[in-house]
Scaffold this motif. Structure first.
Motif, mmCIF file in Angstrom:
data_model
loop_
_atom_site.group_PDB
_atom_site.id
_atom_site.type_symbol
_atom_site.label_atom_id
_atom_site.label_comp_id
_atom_site.label_asym_id
_atom_site.label_seq_id
_atom_site.Cartn_x
_atom_site.Cartn_y
_atom_site.Cartn_z
ATOM 1 N N UNK A 1 47.736 32.490 88.314
ATOM 2 C CA UNK A 1 47.757 33.890 87.859
ATOM 3 C C UNK A 1 48.406 34.011 86.489
ATOM 4 N N UNK A 2 49.502 33.296 86.274
ATOM 5 C CA UNK A 2 50.182 33.331 84.978
ATOM 6 C C UNK A 2 49.261 32.843 83.863
ATOM 7 N N UNK A 3 48.544 31.755 84.124
ATOM 8 C CA UNK A 3 47.617 31.207 83.124
ATOM 9 C C UNK A 3 46.522 32.222 82.799
ATOM 10 N N UNK A 4 45.958 32.854 83.824
ATOM 11 C CA UNK A 4 44.872 33.817 83.615
ATOM 12 C C UNK A 4 45.343 35.028 82.823
ATOM 13 N N UNK A 5 46.552 35.485 83.074
ATOM 14 C CA UNK A 5 47.095 36.639 82.346
ATOM 15 C C UNK A 5 47.256 36.294 80.863
ATOM 16 N N UNK A 6 47.792 35.112 80.573
ATOM 17 C CA UNK A 6 47.995 34.696 79.174
ATOM 18 C C UNK A 6 46.661 34.563 78.458
ATOM 19 N N UNK A 7 45.682 33.897 79.108
ATOM 20 C CA UNK A 7 44.367 33.709 78.489
ATOM 21 C C UNK A 7 43.681 35.047 78.256
ATOM 22 N N UNK A 8 43.709 35.939 79.249
ATOM 23 C CA UNK A 8 43.070 37.245 79.112
ATOM 24 C C UNK A 8 43.671 38.073 77.981
ATOM 25 N N UNK A 9 44.993 38.050 77.870
ATOM 26 C CA UNK A 9 45.670 38.810 76.810
ATOM 27 C C UNK A 9 45.282 38.295 75.428
ATOM 28 N N UNK A 10 45.293 36.973 75.280
ATOM 29 C CA UNK A 10 44.957 36.394 73.965
ATOM 30 C C UNK A 10 43.500 36.655 73.600
ATOM 31 N N UNK A 11 42.598 36.564 74.573
ATOM 32 C CA UNK A 11 41.184 36.809 74.278
ATOM 33 C C UNK A 11 40.956 38.249 73.822
ATOM 34 N N UNK A 12 41.649 39.190 74.440
ATOM 35 C CA UNK A 12 41.506 40.597 74.057
ATOM 36 C C UNK A 12 41.976 40.827 72.620
ATOM 37 N N UNK A 13 43.007 40.073 72.210
ATOM 38 C CA UNK A 13 43.541 40.226 70.849
ATOM 39 C C UNK A 13 42.685 39.494 69.823
ATOM 40 N N UNK A 14 42.177 38.311 70.198
ATOM 41 C CA UNK A 14 41.540 37.435 69.208
ATOM 42 C C UNK A 14 40.036 37.674 69.035
ATOM 43 N N UNK A 15 39.354 38.185 70.046
ATOM 44 C CA UNK A 15 37.893 38.328 69.957
ATOM 45 C C UNK A 15 37.440 39.147 68.757
#
Length: 597
Positions: free
Chosen positions: A166-180
């Motif tokens: 869950x921690x990994x998914x939260x970090x990846x999701x947050x970064x993708x929302x910022x970087x896309x």
């Protein structure tokens, strides 16, 4: 992205399915390793085992590892082949789509952007396909299979593993929302760098002549720095993911062993019990220790699956943006579509008719041409003259069907140009553009360029060169007709480029020749001699001449005078000198009354 992938060839789809099966086999072999690790752990805890027991379990582990490695090599080969074939197919589609574009579509996308979309954007998708087949498919299978293996072994260890996921998914999701959004900006900035670079290379002489090196350097530095800053932002964000993943992986491993040690320690050995009870407790501890070791391996496989997906997440945003840009090209509407008439069955020959034609460029507020009507018969010469921006080249372009009329109709040989196939229409025409275009080839290759209704022979080439007045400078070249022409004609003068462009149109033996201000770089003597040869050697060919000079068009059968997109007059030189004020102004601005007389 899916729109592009679903058009993959059947052969590649079959190879992709085979790759999926091999990946499943690879994951199966990988996930067998923890089972053998547990088996060896249990063997170590017992004193009754022989060395052959360890060798047997170790041999099984080695066989699984070698089998997995072999399957990985095969999958890598298949993925590379599929990705290469896929990019070849997409690049071909984009290239042929761009070939169907008219001037409006080209200006909409810009040349630099189309080059980037055909090269860089397709490469981004190719890399994603190559990595995706190996990683994007393997990671979910590995994660799901590993979870199935660990479910039921220990709810405490399962909760710990789930928390890490869950921690990994939260970090990846947050970064993708910022970087896309930034990845979309990167592709546009690559277009800008491409555009400025092309400007510098094609306009190098002008830049040096005006001492504008510093200005162009600053211009390039600006777009280059913007691209660098955006890429630095995205790469820093992506770089943040890797230490997070390593930290979670290490923390999870430490947590599993710490919690596992407590679970093993909770299994007490009854020292005062029977021998059966003591050996049963020792066996339970050995089994639990083996489960903890195996659980740690399975949990790390789950995390590793997300590490593999992370590699895709680094590439996926740019590939998504690239796929969208490619689809923009492939899904764009073509304004000028060909008909089915091959042009062979026509009663007339060499005639051009405009019936109340008006034209407006896409997105323009007003018409560029309005209510243009005229007819030219076979063998006649039509000249078009007017002030800069009056619509002369647009009128010639409508005859050559570079655009379609907004209103009215354009007829060639009595048929609407929209009814002709492109080949049928252009077999009838020789078109010389306003800007002379030559290709990196020999003189002979440039003049015989393309295909015509009848094969262009060496005799046709020599005749066209003679008529166009190009023989004079060709004879001075070391290899004559087979001398090399640099890209865009960089090793010949402007007048020489125009004469070779004119020769290329004449060599086709067309019914209609259209010269879009194609005599502007010629001296008066060459201009006069070229027009004389056209009138004597090509008597049955209809000529349309767009020109600025009265001397070039004064002997035409019909002269159209354009003024702000409207016909200010039509007739012969003598008739227009009597009744067309606009033509008179142009004539007197270039020639004296004595010369005109």
């Amino acid at each position: 992205m899916w729109h592009l992938l679903k058009d993959m060839r059947k052969k590649d789809k079959g190879l992709a399915f085979l790759a999926v099966l091999l990946i499943a086999g690879q994951v199966f072999l990988d996930l067998k390793l923890p089972d053998y690790t547990k088996e060896i752990t249990v063997l170590i805890s017992s004193e009754s085992n022989t060395i052959s027991d360890y060798l047997l379990s170790g041999g099984k582990m080695l066989a699984c590892a070698l089998g997995s490695a072999l399957l990985a090599v095969i999958v890598g080969y298949l993925a590379a082949k599929i990705a290469a074939d896929f990019s070849h197919n997409v690049r071909g589609k984009v290239f042929h789509k761009v070939f169907d574009f008219g001037a409006g579509e080209i200006s909409k996308f810009s040349t630099s952007s189309l080059i980037t979309r055909t090269t860089n954007d397709i490469t981004q998708i190719q890399m994603l396909v190559a990595m995706g087949l190996q990683v994007m498919i393997k990671a979910p299978i590995m994660a799901a299979w590993a979870i199935v293996k660990i479910v039921g072994k220990s709810w405490q260890l399962s909760v710990l593993t789930a928390s890490a996921v869950v921690l990994i998914m939260v970090v990846i999701g947050t970064l993708m929302a910022v970087l896309l959004p930034k990845f979309k900006t990167v592709q546009k900035q690559v277009d800008d760098v491409n555009r400025v670079t092309r400007e510098n290379l094609t306009g190098l002489k002008v830049v040096r002549a005006f001492n504008a090196e510093k200005y162009q350097e600053d211009k390039f530095e600006n777009v280059n720095e913007n691209l660098m800053k955006t890429q630095m932002f995205t790469m820093r964000g992506m770089a943040f993911l890797f230490p997070v993943m390593i930290f979670v992986q290490s923390a999870l491993s430490l947590g599993i062993y710490w919690l596992g040690a407590k679970l093993v320690d909770d299994i007490s050995i009854p020292l005062n019990g029977t021998m059966t009870e003591i050996f049963t407790a020792i066996g339970s501890r050995a089994d639990m220790l083996g489960d903890v070791v195996a659980f740690n391996s399975y949990a790390l496989y789950v995390v590793m699956a997300f590490v593999l997906l992370l590699m895709i997440f680094v590439m996926l945003p740019r590939a998504q943006v690239s796929a969208g840009r490619i689809n923009e090209v492939l899904n764009s509407d073509i304004a000028v579509r060909e008909g089915k008439d091959d042009g062979r069955q026509t009663e007339e020959k060499g005639s051009i008719t405009f019936n109340d034609v008006s034209f407006r460029y896409p997105g323009a507020a007003e018409n560029c041409l309005e209510h243009i009507s005229f007819q030219v018969n076979q063998g006649e010469t039509l000249a078009i003259i007017g002030a800069t921006g009056s619509g002369k080249s647009t009128l010639a372009g409508l005859a050559a069907r570079l655009y379609d009329a907004s209103e009215g109709e354009v007829l060639i040989d009595g048929k609407n140009v929209k009814d002709y196939s492109f080949r049928g229409l252009y077999d009838k025409m020789g078109y010389v553009t306003q800007k002379a275009v030559l290709f990196s080839d020999t003189i002979e290759g440039n003049v015989a360029f393309g295909e015509a209704a009848q094969a262009i022979t060496e005799g046709d080439v020599k005749k066209a060169i003679d008529i166009s007045q190009a023989q004079e400078f060709i004879d001075k070249m070391e290899e004559g007709l087979y001398s090399h022409i640099a890209q865009s004609g960089g090793n010949v003068s402007g007048g020489q480029k125009q004469r070779l462009s004119i020769a290329r149109a004449i060599a086709r033996n067309p019914e209609i020749l259209i010269f879009d201000d194609s005599f502007s770089a010629l001296d008066y003597k060459t201009d006069k001699e070229l027009r004389r040869r056209l009138s004597t050697d090509l008597k049955s060919t209809t000529c349309v001449i767009v020109a600025q000079r009265i001397g070039t068009i004064r002997h035409a059968d019909k002269i159209i005078v354009l003024d702000d997109g409207k016909m200010a007059g039509i007739g012969t030189h003598e008739e227009l000198m009597k009744n067309c004020e606009v033509y008179q102004e142009i004539a007197f601005s270039q020639l004296s009354k004595a010369e005109l007389a």
